[in-house]
Design a protein around this motif. Structure first.
Motif, short mmCIF file in Angstrom:
data_model
loop_
_atom_site.label_atom_id
_atom_site.label_comp_id
_atom_site.label_asym_id
_atom_site.label_seq_id
_atom_site.Cartn_x
_atom_site.Cartn_y
_atom_site.Cartn_z
N SER A 128 0.89 -1.31 0.06
CA SER A 128 -0.14 0.17 0.12
C SER A 128 0.88 1.47 -0.06
CB SER A 128 -0.98 -0.09 1.09
OG SER A 128 -0.21 0.08 2.37
N THR A 129 0.30 2.41 -0.26
CA THR A 129 1.11 3.52 -0.36
C THR A 129 0.59 4.40 0.96
OG1 THR A 129 -0.99 4.41 -1.44
CG2 THR A 129 0.70 3.87 -2.89
N ALA A 130 1.45 5.39 0.80
CA ALA A 130 1.35 6.24 2.15
C ALA A 130 -0.03 6.78 2.38
CB ALA A 130 2.37 7.39 2.19
N PRO A 131 -0.54 7.30 3.27
CA PRO A 131 -1.81 8.06 3.59
C PRO A 131 -2.15 9.13 3.17
CG PRO A 131 -0.71 7.85 5.68
CD PRO A 131 0.25 7.11 4.65
N THR A 132 -3.18 9.43 2.32
CA THR A 132 -3.16 10.88 1.62
C THR A 132 -4.01 11.88 2.32
OG1 THR A 132 -4.75 9.67 0.44
CG2 THR A 132 -2.76 9.44 -0.47
N GLY A 133 -4.61 11.42 3.49
CA GLY A 133 -5.54 12.40 4.10
C GLY A 133 -4.84 13.54 4.88
N GLU A 134 -5.56 14.70 5.31
CA GLU A 134 -5.01 15.58 5.55
C GLU A 134 -4.88 15.45 7.15
OE1 GLU A 134 -4.34 19.11 4.77
OE2 GLU A 134 -4.49 18.05 2.81
N PRO A 135 -3.56 15.97 7.58
CA PRO A 135 -3.23 15.38 9.03
C PRO A 135 -4.11 16.13 9.92
CG PRO A 135 -1.09 15.96 7.58
CD PRO A 135 -2.39 16.34 6.84
N VAL A 136 -4.30 15.83 11.20
CA VAL A 136 -4.99 16.28 12.10
C VAL A 136 -4.31 15.96 13.48
CG1 VAL A 136 -7.29 16.26 10.93
CG2 VAL A 136 -6.68 14.26 12.54
N THR A 137 -4.88 16.73 14.63
CA THR A 137 -4.30 16.50 15.80
C THR A 137 -5.43 15.58 16.81
OG1 THR A 137 -4.53 18.26 17.22
CG2 THR A 137 -2.59 18.24 15.95
N VAL A 138 -4.92 14.80 17.28
CA VAL A 138 -6.03 14.09 18.29
C VAL A 138 -5.60 13.74 19.68
CG1 VAL A 138 -5.08 11.80 17.75
CG2 VAL A 138 -7.60 12.12 18.35
N ARG A 139 -6.69 13.83 20.72
CA ARG A 139 -6.42 13.85 21.94
C ARG A 139 -5.74 12.46 22.45
NH1 ARG A 139 -11.17 15.00 26.36
NH2 ARG A 139 -9.79 14.56 27.99
N ALA A 140 -4.87 12.15 22.99
CA ALA A 140 -4.52 11.00 23.80
C ALA A 140 -4.66 10.78 25.19
CB ALA A 140 -3.05 10.53 23.42
N ILE A 141 -5.27 9.71 25.70
CA ILE A 141 -5.57 9.98 27.07
C ILE A 141 -5.05 8.68 27.80
CG2 ILE A 141 -7.98 11.09 26.67
CD1 ILE A 141 -9.11 8.29 27.09
N PRO A 142 -4.82 8.76 29.02
CA PRO A 142 -4.21 7.79 29.86
C PRO A 142 -5.14 6.49 29.72
CG PRO A 142 -4.29 9.78 31.35
CD PRO A 142 -5.12 9.92 29.97
N PHE A 143 -4.67 5.26 29.40
CA PHE A 143 -5.19 4.28 29.14
C PHE A 143 -6.37 3.81 29.93
CE2 PHE A 143 -5.54 -0.40 29.91
CZ PHE A 143 -5.98 -0.77 28.79
N HIS A 144 -6.03 4.12 31.56
CA HIS A 144 -6.76 3.94 32.39
C HIS A 144 -8.39 4.66 32.49
CE1 HIS A 144 -6.64 6.78 35.58
NE2 HIS A 144 -5.27 7.04 35.07
N THR A 145 -8.41 5.48 31.68
CA THR A 145 -9.41 6.60 31.66
C THR A 145 -10.31 6.04 30.39
OG1 THR A 145 -8.59 8.17 30.38
CG2 THR A 145 -8.32 8.43 32.89
N TRP A 146 -9.96 5.21 29.71
CA TRP A 146 -10.87 4.70 28.48
C TRP A 146 -12.10 4.25 28.82
CZ3 TRP A 146 -12.48 0.53 25.41
CH2 TRP A 146 -12.25 -0.56 25.84
N GLY A 147 -13.07 4.45 27.84
CA GLY A 147 -14.25 3.89 27.79
C GLY A 147 -15.18 4.71 29.05
N ASN A 148 -14.94 5.78 29.41
CA ASN A 148 -15.59 6.50 30.28
C ASN A 148 -16.58 7.49 29.58
OD1 ASN A 148 -15.47 5.75 33.22
ND2 ASN A 148 -13.27 6.07 32.53
N ARG A 149 -16.34 7.68 28.26
CA ARG A 149 -17.01 8.75 27.87
C ARG A 149 -18.24 7.90 26.58
NH1 ARG A 149 -12.54 12.27 25.30
NH2 ARG A 149 -11.69 10.04 24.93
N ALA A 150 -17.68 7.09 25.96
CA ALA A 150 -18.67 6.61 24.82
C ALA A 150 -18.01 5.22 24.58
CB ALA A 150 -18.78 7.51 23.62
N SER A 151 -18.98 4.53 23.91
CA SER A 151 -18.47 3.03 23.74
C SER A 151 -17.94 3.14 22.26
CB SER A 151 -19.46 1.95 23.64
OG SER A 151 -19.38 0.85 23.19
N GLY A 152 -16.55 2.89 21.85
CA GLY A 152 -16.32 2.96 20.68
C GLY A 152 -14.81 2.34 20.51
N ALA A 153 -14.47 2.53 19.48
CA ALA A 153 -12.97 1.82 19.16
C ALA A 153 -11.87 2.56 20.04
CB ALA A 153 -12.53 2.05 17.62
N MET A 154 -10.81 1.96 20.37
CA MET A 154 -9.83 2.24 21.09
C MET A 154 -8.79 1.58 20.69
SD MET A 154 -7.58 1.28 23.81
CE MET A 154 -8.54 -0.11 24.89
N ARG A 155 -7.50 2.36 20.58
CA ARG A 155 -6.27 1.65 20.37
C ARG A 155 -5.06 2.40 21.23
NH1 ARG A 155 -5.68 -0.46 14.57
NH2 ARG A 155 -3.41 -0.92 15.42
#
Lengths: 613, 613
Positions: free
Chosen positions: A580-607
């Motif tokens: 595959s080729t390199a990603p072509t989307g526009e870069p964005v910044t995203v929040r990273a949270i301490p792992f131990h706090t995950w799943g406290n806001r919404a049910s959804g994907a996590m990595r």
């Protein structure tokens, strides 16, 4: 040693390291660990007590003696949840002197006493459902596992000053001793290790050597293939090889790690070097080849088991809360046995990540399995739901976490030779044992939010400060620290507070190249905390599984949190095809949270592990 | 259609595609597929017949009627292994007219007849062990699953000219129809789909519409939550949603794929578009998001199940042989339903990789689980041993592969409109149906060793040749081919043989970026074959898990095999740490072998997906 310390695992055999009483370490309620301990007392323990009634654990006792018409409910070893909850209560009483739980204890212990048979036997599933299986199917019945938790609860309660449960537990132990002990005409050990460490604790509390002998007897015979092997194999319950010959952590993770805690307890009391050597090999196996970044264990759902070396899938991590708890207990015993900062560093990794993540913010909803990745289409499974739930059919984890948080103060510091060793950084007051001159040490810190730790106490007191392996640039009073070979920096307190400064710069971590599951990925860590990214922090147009990070770019600190730059892939492409080729989307910044706090806001994907460019 | 074709799944409802009789396609014994079919007849089928005796499957029948003192043995659905072996024998009789198995069939069918109850019921575990469970626990008992295999065997045998088993099977079907059929006062379907496709075959053979009605009745009700849900959830046996609404392949992979074969059989006979739409969604789910490169299915050991989308671990691939067989059957039915080269391309991928790998060179040792990676420290597990074994406690796979290899000729070609379509390239003689003008087509090729395929036959015969997606540069008689929208190139045979040339250049393949398990890796493919590397081809100093390939370097052809350049990593490093550096070892070349030949020389590590630099 005539007055037993209230902390768990205080060896009777003199060693250079010894734990402190729970009452000697008072955590600031504003500190991370202190807040967790408060929440545990205020929310988690009462929640567990309520669930024991709702889920039928107490009715299981009542029905044996005709006090309830209910059907038997839960898993066959459900009694152990009652004992684990009592143990949590016991450490709370020991720690705070609370009387809030006294009438509940009166009720429950009175109930256990009425259910206990004349010969000491008490396990409600056997008594009330399958009496013909009594001691007949040790591979599966968990009778001695349940007894182990009964003993641990009883010892904790006795150390807190109340001995009625201990009287009952001792009677059951004596029955097991007479049935399977050194003098009996048959050998017997449980398919689920746990009794071994409890017996050593019982020996510590009572001074009765035959409990230590019974523990040794069981550990010496384990691995002789006595247990009936089912489809999961003898490794499942560590009966495939003698303890001294088993170099790899295998099979059911909780079983292996409780077993190791028991073996190390025996080492602490008897100094058997062959067992200690085996435990070092086990430790390397579990921690250098089979541990998740979050301090979790168990790669397989099928048998809740360790995987092969480096088999550490993020999505299918079983990572049972109880396995991390068992490992925490084992690491504390390994520290007491031979010292070394790696043990407390492991405990810290476990506390701040896998264990803290297993509860929600309220302390009343739990994960059983703690994966490092949730895919968007994952559906809830027994033991591995998408979201934390208030209880489980197999509810081993919630009361287990309750007892650990109640014990938390006991792992913060210890006596190490002539020094007060500090293992976990948290706001606390620590009474210095008389042997070290007495007085009080005060620790002030907002760790792990910040890395500054101020330590004040009696001038002239030698202290040993654990320097984390990620803190190579740590300083004390502005000067670089030079930890000794064991990973602790020694210094002597003066009349002015000493200041340890741990660098809290976020860092990108990569896994060993043999860990296939996260090849080409990086994880973000800061201090002892592992971070993760949740779908809820991305726009709907960007799917978490499609973003790529550039690990040459440092994460950004923002509003006390972290943000990272990611580039989305626009095309999904075929399942298999040309590179595959390199990603072509526009870069964005995203929040990273301490792992131990995950799943406290919404049910959804996590990595936790993010694909790297 | 008065004379039933012997091939499986010949629809009664007229369609533009129809299969050829097994006798109409004769494979060269020197060709890859022909050799497999020969080995199957000479080794695998006799081996299965022997194992049915040794493993107790036949004693399970005898003991019901007092002809044996043996204990019941095997899994409760062990009767199905008897029927699958009979089916394999039946296709051999249909194909070759052999009488070698006649006396064995006399014995076994006679035994089944004596065991069958007056009302038609026959399942030895229920009859001989748990009569109280008869039709009482449809979620687990597999009664209709066993009947499904009985019917498939009976139909195959009837097509080969022998009807005694069909008489017995029909009686059992009639009992099920009376108990759970459209006119009965209760609905019932099996926890393990299989009967549905068998009922449609029974309808095809007998012309009795009520068998089709019974199949439709069961499929219409499936997903209504009738089955008792255990800890594996309703998805496990596809009872979580109606067939028409279930868009994702979920739960136990074999169950889902047999179910889909049955649904598609119904589509073939009734043309229900809503079911066909559901099957297209299922197909995309299974093949675009959940299929292993080798044509295997099932990512999880716990419940032998499909994983989430893109959850495709190489090491813990469950990849059960039976799941690939079920998918092969389903794909053939999808092809018959709507045409398109993707179906036969999938069948080819499955045959040359997952299925071929499930047997050893002798055809008498089998894998049950077909992972794409074996780690050096993996120990043998039930269903997932390190090496192929002669039989399994749950022996579903060996007789299943026997029946597929016996059917193999049926998948090579078909009638497609006015053309003879050729799907699988192999040396063969194909009788052209009278409707296409009769005569014989001869295919000569050493495919997949080489890509040249020579096709000779009646001048003027239209043929449709499947052009694999990896063969963009294919030529016919030296000219580039232009496949039509369905992936087949049409041409008309002349008096001189036509030559299709498929490019067999080795190629590096990468997985979709959402497949976390093989990120940063490449796999080597050549033609329809996936390759792998085995530890046995590396020196002891180089561990397979430590090598890195450079996918910008093409593989080398050498002695008819392939070699690739790899660079070993010298340092193993910590489990987690700073990003690792490039490998520093001396590059070497190592042999790559077709995946299906692995594990025939030594027990050791193996990888399909290789880390790429």
């Amino acid at each position: 040693m005539t007055v037993p310390l209230v902390a768990p695992a205080a060896p009777r055999r003199a060693g250079s390291r010894s734990p402190l009483s729970l009452t000697a370490v008072r955590l600031d309620s504003g500190s991370r660990l202190g807040a967790w301990q408060q929440r545990n007392a205020a929310a988690t323990i009462p929640h567990c007590i309520g669930q024991l009634e709702e889920a039928g654990n107490l009715d299981n006792f009542r029905r044996v003696i005709g006090e309830s018409e209910a059907e038997w409910r839960g898993f066959w070893f459900a009694d152990s949840d009652v004992y684990k909850t009592i143990e949590a209560v016991a450490w709370e009483i020991a720690r705070t002197g609370t009387t809030d739980f006294d009438s509940w204890l009166d009720d429950v212990i009175g109930l256990v006493a009425r259910v206990q048979e004349a010969d000491g036997y008490v396990m409600t599933w056997i008594q009330g459902v399958h009496p013909e299986k009594r001691f007949a199917e040790l591979d599966w019945t968990h009778e001695m596992y349940v007894l182990g938790h009964m003993v641990q609860a009883a010892v904790a309660l006795a150390r807190a000053g109340r001995t009625d449960l201990l009287d009952l537990a001792v009677r059951f132990v004596d029955l097991v001793d007479a049935t399977f002990g050194p003098g009996a005409d048959q050998v017997g050990y449980c398919g689920h290790p746990e009794l071994e460490t409890a017996l050593v604790e019982l020996y510590r509390h009572t001074g009765e050597r035959r409990y230590l002998d019974l523990a040794r007897h069981q550990l010496d015979h384990r691995g002789s293939g006595l247990l009936k092997v089912g489809s999961l194999g003898a490794r499942y319950f560590q009966d495939h090889a003698p303890v001294r010959e088993s170099q790899s952590a295998v099979g059911h993770a909780v079983r292996q790690l409780y077993l190791n805690a028991g073996v190390t307890d025996l080492v602490l009391e008897e100094g058997d070097q062959s067992l200690l050597e085996a435990m070092r090999a086990q430790w390397d196996s579990a921690h250098h080849r089979k541990m998740y970044l979050t301090g979790a264990f168990g790669s397989r759902h099928r048998d809740e088991a360790f995987g092969d070396d480096y088999e550490l899938p993020s999505d299918r991590a079983y990572a049972e809360t109880c396995a991390t708890i068992a490992d925490l207990h084992w690491n504390w015993r390994m520290y007491l046995a031979e010292g070394g900062a790696r043990y407390a560093e492991t405990i810290e990794r476990e506390l701040h990540n896998a264990l803290a993540a297993s509860l929600d913010e309220t302390g009343t909803r739990f994960f059983y399995s703690n994966p490092l990745q949730l895919r968007p289409d994952r559906y809830s499974e027994e033991n591995a739901p998408r979201e934390r739930t208030p209880w489980y059919a197999c509810a081993c984890c919630p009361p287990n976490i309750a007892r650990v948080f109640a014990q938390l103060s006991g792992y913060v510091a210890s006596v190490d030779g002539d020094a007060l060793a500090i293992h976990l950084y948290t706001g606390a007051e620590i009474d210095v044992p008389d042997a070290l001159g007495g007085g009080t040490v005060t620790v002030r810190t907002s760790y792990p939010d910040a890395g500054r730790v101020e330590i004040a106490g009696p001038a002239g007191l030698p202290v040993a400060l654990r320097i984390p392996t990620w803190a190579a640039d740590a300083t004390v009073d502005g000067a670089p620290v030079a930890p000794e070979a064991d990973g602790y920096a020694r210094l002597t307190l003066t009349s002015r507070p000493s200041v340890l400064d741990l660098p809290m710069t976020p860092r990108w971590t990569q896994a060993n190249h043999r860990v296939d599951s996260v090849r080409g990925c990086v994880a973000l860590e800061r201090g002892p905390q592992v971070y993760c990214v949740e779908q809820v922090d991305l726009s709907e147009q960007i799917r978490l599984d499609d973003v790529v990070v550039d690990p040459t770019q440092p994460p950004l600190e923002s509003d006390g949190g972290l943000r990272i730059a990611v580039t989305p892939r626009r095309e999904v492409g075929p399942l298999y095809g040309a590179p595959s080729t390199a990603p072509t989307g526009e870069p964005v910044t995203v929040r990273a949270i301490p792992f131990h706090t995950w799943g406290n806001r919404a049910s959804g994907a996590m990595r936790v592990w993010l694909p790297a460019s």
